[in-house]
Design a protein around this motif. Structure first.
Motif, PDB file in Angstrom:
ATOM      1  N   UNK A 164      -2.774  50.778 -20.052  1.00 46.99           N
ATOM      2  CA  UNK A 164      -2.533  49.396 -20.443  1.00 46.99           C
ATOM      3  C   UNK A 164      -2.090  49.326 -21.903  1.00 46.99           C
ATOM      4  N   UNK A 165      -2.545  50.261 -22.706  1.00 49.45           N
ATOM      5  CA  UNK A 165      -2.073  50.391 -24.072  1.00 49.45           C
ATOM      6  C   UNK A 165      -1.295  51.690 -24.201  1.00 49.45           C
ATOM      7  N   UNK A 166      -0.215  51.648 -24.975  1.00 47.90           N
ATOM      8  CA  UNK A 166       0.604  52.831 -25.191  1.00 47.90           C
ATOM      9  C   UNK A 166       1.497  53.172 -24.010  1.00 47.90           C
ATOM     10  N   UNK A 167       2.187  54.268 -24.136  1.00 48.54           N
ATOM     11  CA  UNK A 167       3.153  54.822 -23.175  1.00 48.54           C
ATOM     12  C   UNK A 167       4.411  53.962 -23.101  1.00 48.54           C
ATOM     13  N   UNK A 168       4.401  52.830 -22.403  1.00 50.85           N
ATOM     14  CA  UNK A 168       5.540  51.912 -22.448  1.00 50.85           C
ATOM     15  C   UNK A 168       5.035  50.481 -22.618  1.00 50.85           C
ATOM     16  N   UNK A 169       5.779  49.684 -23.372  1.00 49.29           N
ATOM     17  CA  UNK A 169       5.545  48.248 -23.386  1.00 49.29           C
ATOM     18  C   UNK A 169       5.771  47.705 -21.988  1.00 49.29           C
ATOM     19  N   UNK A 170       5.119  46.610 -21.659  1.00 46.84           N
ATOM     20  CA  UNK A 170       5.212  46.067 -20.309  1.00 46.84           C
ATOM     21  C   UNK A 170       5.653  44.603 -20.345  1.00 46.84           C
ATOM     22  N   UNK A 171       6.670  44.311 -19.529  1.00 47.63           N
ATOM     23  CA  UNK A 171       7.149  42.939 -19.404  1.00 47.63           C
ATOM     24  C   UNK A 171       6.083  42.062 -18.726  1.00 47.63           C
ATOM     25  N   UNK A 172       5.921  40.865 -19.247  1.00 46.95           N
ATOM     26  CA  UNK A 172       5.136  39.829 -18.589  1.00 46.95           C
ATOM     27  C   UNK A 172       6.059  38.685 -18.184  1.00 46.95           C
ATOM     28  N   UNK A 173       5.570  37.809 -17.329  1.00 37.16           N
ATOM     29  CA  UNK A 173       6.391  36.722 -16.822  1.00 37.16           C
ATOM     30  C   UNK A 173       6.765  35.718 -17.921  1.00 37.16           C
ATOM     31  N   UNK A 174       5.887  35.449 -18.866  1.00 43.41           N
ATOM     32  CA  UNK A 174       5.961  34.264 -19.708  1.00 43.41           C
ATOM     33  C   UNK A 174       7.114  34.258 -20.705  1.00 43.41           C
ATOM     34  N   UNK A 175       7.594  33.044 -20.994  1.00 43.07           N
ATOM     35  CA  UNK A 175       8.423  32.817 -22.167  1.00 43.07           C
ATOM     36  C   UNK A 175       7.564  32.996 -23.415  1.00 43.07           C
ATOM     37  N   UNK A 176       8.139  33.574 -24.464  1.00 47.20           N
ATOM     38  CA  UNK A 176       7.369  33.850 -25.675  1.00 47.20           C
ATOM     39  C   UNK A 176       7.106  32.570 -26.484  1.00 47.20           C
ATOM     40  N   UNK A 177       8.142  31.883 -26.853  1.00 46.90           N
ATOM     41  CA  UNK A 177       8.045  30.620 -27.592  1.00 46.90           C
ATOM     42  C   UNK A 177       9.388  29.933 -27.414  1.00 46.90           C
ATOM     43  N   UNK A 178       9.563  29.166 -26.331  1.00 45.54           N
ATOM     44  CA  UNK A 178      10.894  28.643 -25.992  1.00 45.54           C
ATOM     45  C   UNK A 178      11.498  27.736 -27.055  1.00 45.54           C
ATOM     46  N   UNK A 179      10.684  27.041 -27.828  1.00 50.30           N
ATOM     47  CA  UNK A 179      11.238  26.156 -28.851  1.00 50.30           C
ATOM     48  C   UNK A 179      11.911  26.932 -29.978  1.00 50.30           C
ATOM     49  N   UNK A 180      11.427  28.153 -30.213  1.00 55.01           N
ATOM     50  CA  UNK A 180      11.972  28.970 -31.301  1.00 55.01           C
ATOM     51  C   UNK A 180      12.881  30.072 -30.776  1.00 55.01           C
ATOM     52  N   UNK A 181      12.465  30.737 -29.672  1.00 59.51           N
ATOM     53  CA  UNK A 181      13.160  31.934 -29.200  1.00 59.51           C
ATOM     54  C   UNK A 181      13.867  31.749 -27.856  1.00 59.51           C
ATOM     55  N   UNK A 182      13.928  30.536 -27.351  1.00 60.66           N
ATOM     56  CA  UNK A 182      14.670  30.287 -26.126  1.00 60.66           C
ATOM     57  C   UNK A 182      14.118  31.041 -24.935  1.00 60.66           C
ATOM     58  N   UNK A 183      14.952  31.867 -24.329  1.00 60.91           N
ATOM     59  CA  UNK A 183      14.593  32.551 -23.077  1.00 60.91           C
ATOM     60  C   UNK A 183      13.862  33.870 -23.286  1.00 60.91           C
ATOM     61  N   UNK A 184      13.532  34.221 -24.529  1.00 60.65           N
ATOM     62  CA  UNK A 184      12.856  35.497 -24.772  1.00 60.65           C
ATOM     63  C   UNK A 184      11.523  35.551 -24.017  1.00 60.65           C
ATOM     64  N   UNK A 185      11.245  36.726 -23.432  1.00 57.48           N
ATOM     65  CA  UNK A 185      10.031  36.938 -22.646  1.00 57.48           C
ATOM     66  C   UNK A 185       9.033  37.823 -23.381  1.00 57.48           C
ATOM     67  N   UNK A 186       7.794  37.771 -22.932  1.00 52.02           N
ATOM     68  CA  UNK A 186       6.691  38.472 -23.597  1.00 52.02           C
ATOM     69  C   UNK A 186       6.630  39.938 -23.169  1.00 52.02           C
ATOM     70  N   UNK A 187       6.367  40.801 -24.141  1.00 52.90           N
ATOM     71  CA  UNK A 187       6.054  42.208 -23.913  1.00 52.90           C
ATOM     72  C   UNK A 187       4.652  42.476 -24.436  1.00 52.90           C
ATOM     73  N   UNK A 188       3.927  43.357 -23.749  1.00 56.99           N
ATOM     74  CA  UNK A 188       2.547  43.654 -24.136  1.00 56.99           C
ATOM     75  C   UNK A 188       2.270  45.157 -24.077  1.00 56.99           C
TER      76      UNK A 188
END
Length: 226
Positions: A164-188
């Motif tokens: 869950x930590x390290x190796x590769x970042x993982x895409x999540x469903x959510x928009x990061x901050x649509x008012x500032x970053x538009x369609x950018x999605x969250x990585x964890x």
């Protein structure tokens, strides 16, 4: 398309509550979660090829390495394709502009975890920045040799989830901050090339849904239905 349906080991995650925070905006918010299931490991190159027929990863040497160089949109298409292979109801659809939407919120098919689901599952009831000593649980710049590793070789968290930590970042469903970053999605989660401070349960990163790079992959989830 691939002709063999891969086995995806899913771990049952209980219902609960998680508080997320963003250091940039100094904002925090609490989310109540229903039970769901989450992949014990990130999706591997072999699994991705079995479903899509594609082998996009930059790292070579083992098909059990986590798939990377995949975009958020690639991950969504994988989820729908695997759902169809297993005769499950796809979770996602596309609107008239080709944008991804949740077309069947009660679908039993595969999907990306939400950001809240990801952090809740990563923490697995623990309260610190990590669920164990970093070198025991994560491949990061300090121990990875600057390359990804086969998932599952280090200790899991208390709920049986590896990497869950390290190796590769993982895409999540959510928009990061649509008012500032538009369609950018969250990585964890942090990746094999990151310093230790990026490999913490609360760290958020963002990118465009078509972005591909060699330290970003994903794991799949399924809702508990019926």
């Amino acid at each position: 398309m691939g002709t063999t349906t891969p086995y995806i080991d899913l771990v049952g995650i209980p219902s609960g509550q998680v508080t997320l925070s963003d250091r940039r905006t100094e904002r925090s918010w609490t989310v109540d979660l229903a039970p769901f299931r989450l992949g014990a490991l990130p999706v591997t190159q072999e699994q991705y090829a079995q479903v899509t027929g594609d082998r996009p990863s930059a790292a070579q040497g083992s098909e059990r390495l986590p798939v990377e160089t995949v975009s958020w949109r690639d991950a969504v298409v994988f989820c729908n394709s695997l759902s169809r292979q297993e005769e499950l109801t796809p979770f996602y659809g596309f609107d008239g502009q080709g944008e991804v939407v949740v077309s069947e919120p009660s679908a039993d098919g595969y999907r990306l975890p939400t950001e809240a689901e990801w952090e809740y599952a990563c923490r697995a009831g623990t309260g610190g920045p990590r669920y164990g000593a970093l070198d025991d649980i994560a491949w990061y710049r300090g121990n990875s040799g600057e390359r990804p590793h086969e998932p599952g070789g280090l200790l899991p968290n208390p709920w049986g989830l590896h990497d869950m930590l390290g190796n590769v970042w993982e895409w999540c469903w959510d928009l990061y901050d649509p008012e500032v970053y538009g369609t950018y999605r969250v990585l964890r989660g942090g990746g094999w090339f990151d310093e230790h401070w990026s490999c913490r349960a609360s760290v958020r990163r963002r990118s465009h849904p078509t972005f591909r790079v060699d330290d970003v992959g994903f794991r799949v989830a399924r809702s508990v239905t019926g």
